[in-house]
Write a protein that holds these residues in place. Structure first.
Motif, PDB file in Angstrom:
ATOM      1  N   ARG A 197       0.812  -1.094   0.034  1.00 18.65           N
ATOM      2  CA  ARG A 197      -0.064   0.034  -0.014  1.00 18.65           C
ATOM      3  C   ARG A 197       0.925   1.223  -0.038  1.00 18.65           C
ATOM      4  NH1 ARG A 197      -5.637  -0.704   2.291  1.00 18.65           N
ATOM      5  NH2 ARG A 197      -5.746   1.054   1.339  1.00 18.65           N
ATOM      6  N   ASP A 198       0.450   2.454  -0.653  1.00 18.65           N
ATOM      7  CA  ASP A 198       0.966   3.551  -0.715  1.00 18.65           C
ATOM      8  C   ASP A 198       0.970   4.091   0.603  1.00 18.65           C
ATOM      9  OD1 ASP A 198       2.334   5.723  -1.557  1.00 18.65           O
ATOM     10  OD2 ASP A 198       0.576   6.516  -2.467  1.00 18.65           O
ATOM     11  N   SER A 199       2.060   4.167   1.424  1.00 20.12           N
ATOM     12  CA  SER A 199       1.948   5.008   2.860  1.00 20.12           C
ATOM     13  C   SER A 199       2.142   6.199   3.061  1.00 20.12           C
ATOM     14  CB  SER A 199       2.846   4.151   3.598  1.00 20.12           C
ATOM     15  OG  SER A 199       4.115   4.400   2.959  1.00 20.12           O
ATOM     16  N   ARG A 238      -2.644  10.775   1.345  1.00 20.55           N
ATOM     17  CA  ARG A 238      -3.449  10.936   0.256  1.00 20.55           C
ATOM     18  C   ARG A 238      -4.116  12.171   0.482  1.00 20.55           C
ATOM     19  NH1 ARG A 238      -6.860   5.585   1.791  1.00 20.55           N
ATOM     20  NH2 ARG A 238      -7.588   6.923   2.973  1.00 20.55           N
ATOM     21  N   PRO A 239      -4.646  12.484  -0.927  1.00 23.43           N
ATOM     22  CA  PRO A 239      -5.315  13.725  -1.139  1.00 23.43           C
ATOM     23  C   PRO A 239      -6.714  13.627  -0.389  1.00 23.43           C
ATOM     24  CG  PRO A 239      -5.492  12.534  -3.238  1.00 23.43           C
ATOM     25  CD  PRO A 239      -4.716  11.905  -2.203  1.00 23.43           C
ATOM     26  N   HIS A 294     -11.265  11.062   2.376  1.00 19.46           N
ATOM     27  CA  HIS A 294     -10.199  10.843   1.309  1.00 19.46           C
ATOM     28  C   HIS A 294     -10.987  10.146  -0.084  1.00 19.46           C
ATOM     29  CE1 HIS A 294      -6.849  11.183   3.844  1.00 19.46           C
ATOM     30  NE2 HIS A 294      -7.311  10.366   4.798  1.00 19.46           N
ATOM     31  N   GLN A 295     -12.216  10.097  -0.016  1.00 18.15           N
ATOM     32  CA  GLN A 295     -12.854   9.860  -1.105  1.00 18.15           C
ATOM     33  C   GLN A 295     -13.132  11.153  -2.005  1.00 18.15           C
ATOM     34  OE1 GLN A 295     -14.116   6.899  -2.384  1.00 18.15           O
ATOM     35  NE2 GLN A 295     -13.007   5.706  -0.914  1.00 18.15           N
ATOM     36  N   HIS A 304      -3.858  18.299  -1.614  1.00 10.03           N
ATOM     37  CA  HIS A 304      -2.867  17.294  -1.958  1.00 10.03           C
ATOM     38  C   HIS A 304      -1.728  17.392  -0.812  1.00 10.03           C
ATOM     39  CE1 HIS A 304      -4.553  15.845  -5.340  1.00 10.03           C
ATOM     40  NE2 HIS A 304      -5.081  16.942  -5.995  1.00 10.03           N
ATOM     41  N   ASP A 340       1.304  16.286  -0.262  1.00 11.19           N
ATOM     42  CA  ASP A 340       2.710  16.494  -0.836  1.00 11.19           C
ATOM     43  C   ASP A 340       2.734  17.608  -1.765  1.00 11.19           C
ATOM     44  OD1 ASP A 340       0.687  15.542  -2.668  1.00 11.19           O
ATOM     45  OD2 ASP A 340       2.074  14.064  -3.478  1.00 11.19           O
TER      46      ASP A 340
END
Length: 184
Positions: free
Chosen positions: A19-21, A24-25, A92-93, A153, A155
């Motif tokens: 899983r991408d840890s 998340r947006p 997160h949806q 986002h 990041d």
């Protein structure tokens, strides 16, 4: 004689997905968006009940008069925490359909609030009279508030704060010369 256990071939094994840890947006709905998605549909529902109260045939039985405070109580007890919980659970949806369906579910929960008055007589029959229009109106309100929602986002937040000037990616000398015709 015993049969040996079958061995799985390598082609049947799937590679394990990690899983991408990373962050998340997140879909955020501000105060103005929340007011559009919750308060306006609730006020429209109260206004509809108020106008139905002016119809002479419906007020003779007197079953519409207690519905307005019940809608207000349902909006405060179920609506406020429910819509805030939907926003928190589905942050997160990024698909608006998920949020709209969550608001419809919260609106449907407005109906059972009439059971506070009592479960006898015609009162349980009022559950769909309150729940279905409230669910529909809250879903429409959340759909109308979609332009007020924003996707953040995590990041990219650091990169956006560093480059606040849209011309910062260009060469400063070249940008200054292009803006100032005397230095060209």
């Amino acid at each position: 004689m015993t049969t040996p256990a079958p061995e799985k071939s390598a082609r049947r094994r799937r590679p394990s997905r990690q899983r991408d840890s990373g962050p998340r947006p997140v879909l955020r709905l501000g105060v103005a968006g929340w007011i559009v998605s919750w308060l306006i549909p609730t006020a429209v529902m109260g206004g509809l009940l108020l106008t139905l109260g002016f119809i002479p045939g419906l007020t003779d039985d007197g079953f519409l008069a207690p519905l307005i405070p019940l809608i207000a109580a349902a909006a405060v007890v179920v609506g406020i925490p429910g819509t805030l919980l939907v926003g928190r659970l589905y942050r997160h949806q990024l698909r608006p359909t998920v949020h709209i369906l969550g608001y419809i579910l919260v609106g449907l929960l407005y109906g059972p609030v009439v059971l506070v008055v009592g479960a006898g007589g015609l009162i349980p029959m009022l559950i769909p009279l309150i729940g279905f229009p409230a669910g529909l109106l809250l879903g429409i309100g959340r759909w109308m508030a979609q332009p007020l929602a924003r996707v953040e986002h995590p990041d990219q937040d650091d990169a956006e704060t560093l480059t606040t000037d849209p011309d910062a990616s260009h060469d400063p000398v070249q940008t200054r010369d292009a803006k100032d015709p005397e230095n060209a």
